[in-house]
Scaffold this active site. Structure first.
Site, PDB file in Angstrom:
ATOM      1  N   GLY A  31      -9.283  -2.869  38.424  1.00  0.00           N
ATOM      2  CA  GLY A  31      -8.911  -1.701  39.224  1.00  0.00           C
ATOM      3  C   GLY A  31      -9.497  -0.425  38.635  1.00  0.00           C
ATOM      4  N   HIS A  34     -14.634   2.573  40.546  1.00  0.00           N
ATOM      5  CA  HIS A  34     -15.566   3.701  40.526  1.00  0.00           C
ATOM      6  C   HIS A  34     -16.905   3.241  41.096  1.00  0.00           C
ATOM      7  CE1 HIS A  34     -17.077   1.542  37.117  1.00  0.00           C
ATOM      8  NE2 HIS A  34     -15.960   1.724  36.433  1.00  0.00           N
ATOM      9  N   HIS A  37     -18.215  -0.185  40.210  1.00  0.00           N
ATOM     10  CA  HIS A  37     -17.630  -1.312  40.958  1.00  0.00           C
ATOM     11  C   HIS A  37     -18.197  -1.364  42.381  1.00  0.00           C
ATOM     12  CE1 HIS A  37     -14.237  -0.553  38.003  1.00  0.00           C
ATOM     13  NE2 HIS A  37     -14.545  -1.814  37.787  1.00  0.00           N
ATOM     14  N   ASP A 150     -21.059  -4.058  30.468  1.00  0.00           N
ATOM     15  CA  ASP A 150     -20.329  -4.934  29.550  1.00  0.00           C
ATOM     16  C   ASP A 150     -21.249  -6.113  29.225  1.00  0.00           C
ATOM     17  OD1 ASP A 150     -17.829  -3.440  29.592  1.00  0.00           O
ATOM     18  OD2 ASP A 150     -17.699  -4.065  31.672  1.00  0.00           O
ATOM     19  N   ARG A 187     -12.639   3.979  31.758  1.00  0.00           N
ATOM     20  CA  ARG A 187     -12.096   4.702  30.601  1.00  0.00           C
ATOM     21  C   ARG A 187     -12.647   6.127  30.483  1.00  0.00           C
ATOM     22  NH1 ARG A 187     -11.774  -0.850  28.428  1.00  0.00           N
ATOM     23  NH2 ARG A 187      -9.592  -1.187  27.897  1.00  0.00           N
TER      24      ARG A 187
END
Ligand code: PAF
Length: 283
Positions: A31, A34, A37, A150, A187
């Site tokens: 979730g 942004h 995504h 990632d 983050r």
């Protein structure tokens, strides 16, 4: 767009899609969606007839003392983003759906999870691979989409899928960046405007690495020293690691050869940020 909160309901939706001949794409997320995504959803839309986004803040991938409790959970805004991006179904299970009892079965990828973030977040990747296995078993996607930001996670998941013969394809999509180069991340919400400006130096350091490799520098210590200089100039940045590794094994290398992954993790204020670049020195 359908919203399924139980395993049974997402399985029923997927069965209908599958029975009508659709292939299934999964974008697993925690979730706080942004533009990064959204780029994964767009990639899924291009390759799949039925796109599922999972939204689940997975407790087992947070190490004690990390930001599990304060991780942003803007659920209504996330649904809105999914709707606008053309998602067919959102799977948003409660923790009890995913972990109904004490979890004593884990999926663990060895070796690849030890370096880089693995050194600083013990148990993190075991939580990621376990929850992704569960999501893959629940949604049974043909293709699942992950971000290059990632990088270690993407490599670990690809390896898990290969080693365990999971019947799906993993697609890794490019990192999406702010105008100043900062990699988009949920983050980043923890950062002040000044900290966001400071954080742009992470990408500057990675670009420096790229330039040095392009210029023929082979010694990784030399490159890491130059990258450190850039980051050390910024008082708010605390370097966790700067590593140059083989892009497949993730082992540290002294000498640039073939495809290399340069990965950085820093702390700025309340946030831990990671970023990376892949460089093909053979090119
Ligand atoms: O990248 C993430 O957001 C998470 O690690 C993932 C893949 C959704 C698993 O919880």
């Amino acid at each position: 767009m359908e919203v399924a909160e139980t395993i049974q309901s997402i399985r029923s939706l997927i069965k209908v899609a599958r029975d009508s001949g659709k292939n299934i794409g999964l974008v697993p997320t925690m979730g706080a969606l942004h533009i990064g995504h959204i780029s994964l959803i767009e990639a899924a839309r291009k390759k799949c007839d039925y796109v599922v986004v999972s939204i689940f803040v997975n407790p087992t991938q947070f190490v004690p003392g990390e930001d599990f409790d304060k991780y942003p959970r803007p659920f209504e805004a996330d649904l809105d983003i999914c709707q606008k991006a053309g998602v067919d179904a959102v799977f948003a299970p409660a923790p009890e759906q995913m972990y109904p009892a004490e979890n004593i079965t884990w999926v663990n990828v060895e070796k690849l999870t030890e370096p880089l973030c693995g050194q600083f977040r013990p148990g993190h990747f075991r939580g990621v691979t376990t929850v992704c296995t569960k999501l893959f078993n629940i949604v049974a996607p043909d293709i699942a989409f992950f971000g290059q930001k990632d990088a270690q996670q993407a490599i670990v998941i690809r390896r898990m899928v290969a080693d365990l013969n999971m019947p799906l394809e993993i697609v890794i999509c490019p990192t999406v960046r702010e105008q100043n180069g900062l990699a988009v991340s949920s983050r980043n919400k923890y950062l002040t405007e000044q900290q966001k400006k400071d954080a742009a130096n992470i990408y500057k350091s990675l670009q420096k690495c790229h330039q040095m490799i392009d210029a023929g520098v082979k010694n990784t210590s030399e490159i890491i020293a130059e990258m450190s200089k850039i980051l050390q100039q910024i008082p708010s940045i605390e370097i966790e690691y700067i590593n140059i590794v083989d892009a497949e094994t993730l082992r540290n290398i002294d000498h640039i050869v073939g495809r290399v992954l340069t990965a950085v993790a820093v702390r700025i204020g309340p946030a831990r940020l990671i970023d990376n670049i892949l460089v093909d020195a053979a090119e």
